[in-house]
Design an enzyme around this catalytic site. Structure first.
Site, PDB file in Angstrom:
ATOM      1  N   ASP A   6       0.851  -1.192   0.000  1.00 49.81           N
ATOM      2  CA  ASP A   6       0.000   0.000   0.000  1.00 49.81           C
ATOM      3  C   ASP A   6       0.884   1.238   0.000  1.00 49.81           C
ATOM      4  O   ASP A   6       1.538   1.539   0.990  1.00 49.81           O
ATOM      5  CB  ASP A   6      -0.911  -0.020   1.240  1.00 49.81           C
ATOM      6  CG  ASP A   6      -1.591   1.327   1.493  1.00 49.81           C
ATOM      7  OD1 ASP A   6      -1.858   2.041   0.513  1.00 49.81           O
ATOM      8  OD2 ASP A   6      -1.845   1.650   2.672  1.00 49.81           O
ATOM      9  N   THR A  10       1.739   9.433   2.640  1.00 46.88           N
ATOM     10  CA  THR A  10       2.827   9.685   3.583  1.00 46.88           C
ATOM     11  C   THR A  10       3.719   8.469   3.782  1.00 46.88           C
ATOM     12  O   THR A  10       4.946   8.596   3.799  1.00 46.88           O
ATOM     13  CB  THR A  10       2.255  10.116   4.950  1.00 46.88           C
ATOM     14  OG1 THR A  10       1.416  11.259   4.771  1.00 46.88           O
ATOM     15  CG2 THR A  10       3.374  10.466   5.928  1.00 46.88           C
ATOM     16  N   ASP A 100      -7.040   3.845  -3.402  1.00 46.05           N
ATOM     17  CA  ASP A 100      -7.149   3.436  -2.003  1.00 46.05           C
ATOM     18  C   ASP A 100      -8.603   3.270  -1.591  1.00 46.05           C
ATOM     19  O   ASP A 100      -8.965   2.312  -0.891  1.00 46.05           O
ATOM     20  CB  ASP A 100      -6.436   4.428  -1.090  1.00 46.05           C
ATOM     21  CG  ASP A 100      -6.874   5.874  -1.303  1.00 46.05           C
ATOM     22  OD1 ASP A 100      -7.443   6.191  -2.361  1.00 46.05           O
ATOM     23  OD2 ASP A 100      -6.635   6.711  -0.396  1.00 46.05           O
ATOM     24  N   THR A 124      -3.494  10.480   6.110  1.00 49.15           N
ATOM     25  CA  THR A 124      -3.125  11.849   5.771  1.00 49.15           C
ATOM     26  C   THR A 124      -4.380  12.686   5.582  1.00 49.15           C
ATOM     27  O   THR A 124      -4.486  13.815   6.068  1.00 49.15           O
ATOM     28  CB  THR A 124      -2.270  11.879   4.498  1.00 49.15           C
ATOM     29  OG1 THR A 124      -1.118  11.049   4.688  1.00 49.15           O
ATOM     30  CG2 THR A 124      -1.823  13.290   4.179  1.00 49.15           C
ATOM     31  N   THR A 176      -1.889  27.108  25.329  1.00 53.34           N
ATOM     32  CA  THR A 176      -1.969  27.112  23.866  1.00 53.34           C
ATOM     33  C   THR A 176      -1.837  25.702  23.313  1.00 53.34           C
ATOM     34  O   THR A 176      -2.612  25.286  22.441  1.00 53.34           O
ATOM     35  CB  THR A 176      -0.868  28.012  23.269  1.00 53.34           C
ATOM     36  OG1 THR A 176      -1.093  29.357  23.681  1.00 53.34           O
ATOM     37  CG2 THR A 176      -0.881  27.962  21.749  1.00 53.34           C
TER      38      THR A 176
END
Length: 248
Positions: A6, A10, A100, A124, A176
């Protein structure tokens, strides 16, 4: 033994199957993998010398010389738009449906025939794919995955840091960093739950499959009953390989 390959946006994942079970899985960063294509496969072949066949699905273009070399090493089937799939494609632009997503839809139909299925692939990108009880691919949705959301906050602001995936400590972030984690992780979970809720309005009973690299990270954060399997695409490739041979 059969290899399933596959090639994602990424990472590249290679699974060694013995019958229907994964013996070992290899994960490579895509750019490094493509730069060392033959060496990476030689490592796998040396470790598993009884390999005989392989099936490959890629969302990006691979070097033709590398593919030619691989075909000289092993009996290889490449899944592409012209392959035989076990579902009817109801996309109004059928040729644009990613390989995919075709593989995932095939796995859903082969594993859950004549059932309604929602496949959520958390990689991703987050993709949502809807399968009817008539084995029809109805369509779905695409949105940014976890890494893209963290990256976007950093790239398109002046001071927000780039953080790694991490579960928020609380719904209300008290710093933050914690505010980013809450917004990214909780925001994505709310999105997924929203798609599940909307689908449940249209379809009374259906199976939910959560897969992809972030599947395990997200699974415990979701309230809906899901089947989480980060290897579902690799397993679907294995099933599609058998299906292709039987229907060639």
């Amino acid at each position: 033994m059969i290899l399933t390959i596959d090639v994602g946006n990424t990472n590249v994942k290679v699974a060694v199957f013995k019958q229907f079970n994964i013996v070992e899985k290899f994960v490579f960063q895509k750019n490094n993998f493509q730069n060392n294509f033959q060496n990476n496969f030689q490592i796998i072949f040396k470790k598993h010398p009884n390999h005989t066949k392989a099936v490959l699905a890629s969302v990006s273009k691979l070097d033709e010389k590398d593919i030619a070399w691989l075909k000289n090493q092993i009996d290889l089937i490449e899944i592409n738009a012209d392959s035989i799939f076990p579902f009817k494609n109801e996309y109004i632009t059928p040729n644009t449906l990613g390989i995919d997503r075709r593989v995932l839809a095939s796995g859903a139909v082969l594993q859950y025939p004549n059932q309604q299925v929602l496949i959520i692939d958390a990689g991703t990108c987050i993709t949502y794919d809807f399968i009817s009880n008539k084995n029809e691919y109805l369509g779905g949705a695409i949105s940014p995955g976890l890494r893209l959301r963290y990256q976007a906050l950093h790239d398109y602001t002046a001071k927000l840091p780039l953080l790694e995936n991490n579960l928020p400590e609380d719904f209300i972030g008290n710093s933050t960093n914690q505010s980013i984690h809450s917004g990214v992780v909780n925001g994505l979970c709310y999105e997924i739950e929203g798609f599940i809720s909307e689908f449940s309005v249209k379809k009374e009973q259906f199976t939910i499959i959560l897969t992809g690299g972030d599947a395990n990270f997200l699974a415990n954060r979701l309230k809906s009953t899901i089947f989480a399997d980060e290897n579902f695409l690799l397993k679907s490739l294995h099933q599609l390989y058998t299906y292709s041979l039987q229907n060639d």
